[in-house]
Design a protein around this motif. Structure first.
Motif, PDB file in Angstrom:
ATOM      1  N   ARG A 449      20.183 -35.588  14.145  1.00 10.35           N
ATOM      2  CA  ARG A 449      21.076 -34.499  14.538  1.00 10.35           C
ATOM      3  C   ARG A 449      20.634 -33.864  15.857  1.00 10.35           C
ATOM      4  NH1 ARG A 449      21.062 -33.641   8.802  1.00 10.35           N
ATOM      5  NH2 ARG A 449      19.311 -32.185   8.985  1.00 10.35           N
ATOM      6  N   GLU A 450      19.322 -33.702  16.030  1.00  2.00           N
ATOM      7  CA  GLU A 450      18.813 -33.105  17.268  1.00  2.00           C
ATOM      8  C   GLU A 450      19.056 -34.019  18.458  1.00  2.00           C
ATOM      9  OE1 GLU A 450      14.743 -32.388  16.394  1.00  2.00           O
ATOM     10  OE2 GLU A 450      15.126 -30.521  15.270  1.00  2.00           O
ATOM     11  N   ARG A 451      18.873 -35.326  18.269  1.00  2.00           N
ATOM     12  CA  ARG A 451      19.091 -36.269  19.372  1.00  2.00           C
ATOM     13  C   ARG A 451      20.560 -36.304  19.785  1.00  2.00           C
ATOM     14  NH1 ARG A 451      15.466 -41.599  17.700  1.00  2.00           N
ATOM     15  NH2 ARG A 451      13.420 -40.676  18.151  1.00  2.00           N
ATOM     16  N   ALA A 452      21.439 -36.219  18.811  1.00  2.00           N
ATOM     17  CA  ALA A 452      22.870 -36.240  19.125  1.00  2.00           C
ATOM     18  C   ALA A 452      23.277 -35.014  19.931  1.00  2.00           C
ATOM     19  CB  ALA A 452      23.689 -36.319  17.839  1.00  2.00           C
ATOM     20  N   ARG A 453      22.638 -33.879  19.675  1.00  4.18           N
ATOM     21  CA  ARG A 453      22.957 -32.668  20.438  1.00  4.18           C
ATOM     22  C   ARG A 453      22.365 -32.722  21.841  1.00  4.18           C
ATOM     23  NH1 ARG A 453      21.990 -30.018  15.374  1.00  4.18           N
ATOM     24  NH2 ARG A 453      19.818 -29.638  15.966  1.00  4.18           N
ATOM     25  N   VAL A 454      21.131 -33.238  21.954  1.00  8.07           N
ATOM     26  CA  VAL A 454      20.439 -33.246  23.244  1.00  8.07           C
ATOM     27  C   VAL A 454      20.934 -34.364  24.140  1.00  8.07           C
ATOM     28  CG1 VAL A 454      18.198 -33.576  24.359  1.00  8.07           C
ATOM     29  CG2 VAL A 454      18.382 -32.155  22.323  1.00  8.07           C
ATOM     30  N   PRO A 456      24.075 -36.443  24.126  1.00 11.32           N
ATOM     31  CA  PRO A 456      25.403 -36.859  23.670  1.00 11.32           C
ATOM     32  C   PRO A 456      25.837 -38.157  24.330  1.00 11.32           C
ATOM     33  CG  PRO A 456      25.588 -35.049  25.223  1.00 11.32           C
ATOM     34  CD  PRO A 456      24.122 -35.211  24.943  1.00 11.32           C
ATOM     35  N   GLU A 462      28.814 -36.174  15.735  1.00 15.43           N
ATOM     36  CA  GLU A 462      27.715 -35.225  15.647  1.00 15.43           C
ATOM     37  C   GLU A 462      26.815 -35.563  14.456  1.00 15.43           C
ATOM     38  OE1 GLU A 462      26.857 -30.441  15.144  1.00 15.43           O
ATOM     39  OE2 GLU A 462      28.910 -31.204  15.158  1.00 15.43           O
ATOM     40  N   GLY A 463      25.495 -35.550  14.727  1.00 14.35           N
ATOM     41  CA  GLY A 463      24.528 -35.829  13.676  1.00 14.35           C
ATOM     42  C   GLY A 463      24.114 -37.276  13.602  1.00 14.35           C
ATOM     43  N   ASP A 465      22.722 -40.743  15.799  1.00  9.57           N
ATOM     44  CA  ASP A 465      22.242 -41.427  16.987  1.00  9.57           C
ATOM     45  C   ASP A 465      22.745 -42.859  16.919  1.00  9.57           C
ATOM     46  OD1 ASP A 465      20.741 -42.886  18.854  1.00  9.57           O
ATOM     47  OD2 ASP A 465      19.136 -41.387  18.785  1.00  9.57           O
TER      48      ASP A 465
END
Length: 487
Positions: A449-454, A456, A462-463, A465
């Motif tokens: 989830r963090e990688r998808a936000r950082v 894109p 969302e959430g 990779d």
């Protein structure tokens, strides 16, 4: 044809989108996977022969008593512990095509020497040095497989690779039983000594094969059987996220990248517990039990434990396929945790010999942890080659550190026939592994989830990779499946 294609897709995964990539994968499977499997097969053959030799006359010839076998195995694991991380770092600088055959040749010569020893102290020294070189194979191959194969391709190949090692253990029992029957006493050598000689003769041609055909890594390959276009495709097809930490970038930040991440701690913990769950099988408890009863011939003492390896081979392939097909490696971790607890509970107080045999054969399923946990680690750290190399080596190094005292404390030969402490240790290890698997699964989902936000990427939900998606030739379908998994 449609049905055959569906079966092929279910078993081996969806074929690559282009003819060029399909041809490249065929070559990778033929040369890389074969090289890795042959190397690991002979690695286990040369390693497992000590247990086979022990129950085939070495114990009596060298006046071994008590837990001498466990002491020798502990010394071996000390060498293995020391050798793993340096071997993986060495392959960042020395071409694997040179390094791997060198290590194979070295441990082959040491195997030959073991056949001519006259004291258990000599075996201790030889096995320690042999382990330094054998430490290159397991973690090194996991690193190299992760360098060549895509995520959806990796679990199946890793399963085949791991099974090749179990086949070495399987073949060791078959070989020793046959040698004892046919060569015992020939040229003045006991049957167990002939085994080490023959293992050496098998090892040398495999070293030559690896030297000729192994293609290094996609970024450095000079393999004669790959065209220039295939060499470029081998790099571009992986869709590895672009980072500054590519192949060979071992710089001053590596310690921060490794020690500052949760992966090294979580993955080392679950694999250490997973390897502890193998202890009934990896310490040849069934062989020791059969020898202790004195009810079986030397040949049967070698042949009957082969079924443990057979269980391991089947479960490794099936569960490796399941992990690849579902992208849920943690399911396998939960399953093997449960079976470890069950085998420990049965062995703690077996109602009869049938139940004891069932538990020891069932423990063979624990070997599948190797495939799934290391494939999971490869997926988690796909974007940083040096970090991935070190974490993979660290996983097995920490596990081997436990081997150096766990085996002698809980599974010593002189604790036969009950191994009560070992049964309790098995149940505790299974419980700890299950807890660790759930924690790593939680951290994996959080990281995705963090990688998808950082970072894109077009088409990423969302959430999720895309590196970890269940790609089956249809990225949209893979993303949807991965979203379901994260949720």
């Amino acid at each position: 044809m449609g049905a055959l294609r569906s079966i092929r897709t279910a078993v081996w995964g969806a074929p690559a989108a282009t003819k060029a990539e399909r041809k490249l994968i065929q070559k990778i499977d033929i040369f890389i996977l074969t090289s890795c499997c042959l190397q690991y097969w002979v690695n286990y053959l040369d390693r497992a022969n000590l247990n086979s030799a022990y129950v085939s006359g070495m114990k009596e010839d060298l006046d071994m008593v008590g837990n001498d076998l466990n002491v020798i195995n502990t010394i071996f694991w000390c060498g293995y512990f020391v050798g793993q991380i340096p071997n993986n770092i060495a392959m960042q600088y020395v071409r694997p095509r040179y390094w791997m055959p060198f290590c194979i040749l070295a441990w082959g010569l040491l195997t030959l020497g073991t056949g001519f020893v006259h004291s258990k102290q000599a075996i201790m020294g030889l096995r320690f040095v042999q382990a330094l070189f054998e430490g290159s194979t397991f973690v090194g191959t996991h690193y190299l497989l992760g360098s060549w194969y895509k995520d959806p391709e990796l679990g199946k190949r890793t399963g085949i690779f791991t099974s090749s090692g179990l086949a070495g253990t399987f073949f060791s029992g078959l070989l020793q039983g046959s040698i004892y029957s046919s060569l015992n006493g020939n040229s003045g050598l006991s049957g167990w000594r002939w085994m080490f000689v023959i293992d050496f003769l098998i090892t040398i041609p495999i070293a030559v094969f690896v030297y000729i055909f192994f293609p290094d890594t996609p970024q450095t390959t000079k393999a004669f059987y790959l065209t220039e276009d295939e060499k470029k495709l081998a790099v571009t097809r992986l869709d590895t996220p672009a980072t500054e930490h590519g192949h060979g970038t071992v710089d001053r930040t590596i310690f921060k990248r490794v020690l500052g991440s949760w992966e090294i701690y979580g993955l080392c913990f679950i694999w250490t517990m997973g390897s502890n769950c193998e202890m009934f099988s990896s310490n040849a408890i069934l062989s020791l039990y059969l020898k202790w009863t004195k009810d079986y011939s030397v040949e049967l003492v070698n042949y009957m434990p082969m079924a443990v390896s057979a269980v391991g081979i089947v479960c490794t392939i099936v569960l490796g396929w399941y992990s690849d097909f579902t992208r849920r490696s943690w399911h396998v971790g939960v399953l093997t945790s449960c079976t470890a607890i069950i085998t420990g509970a049965i062995m703690l107080n077996p109602p009869n010999d049938v139940a004891r045999m069932f538990a020891l054969y069932l423990n063979g399923i624990q070997y599948s942890n190797q495939t799934v946990m290391f494939a999971w680690a490869n997926r988690l750290i796909i974007d940083d080659a040096p970090k991935r190399s070190i974490v993979l080596a660290a996983m097995n190094t920490v596990a081997v550190m436990f081997y150096t005292f766990w085996s002698i404390s809980f599974y010593a030969a002189d604790q036969a026939p009950k191994w009560r402490r070992g049964s309790i240790a098995m149940m505790v290890s299974g419980s700890c592994m299950m807890l660790g698997v759930f924690v790593v699964r939680y951290l994996e989902a959080k990281t995705l989830r963090e990688r998808a936000r950082v970072r894109p990427v077009e088409g990423v939900v969302e959430g999720v990779d895309p590196v970890f998606s269940m790609e089956k030739g249809d990225s949209k379908g893979g993303v949807e499946a991965a979203v379901h998994d994260v949720k």
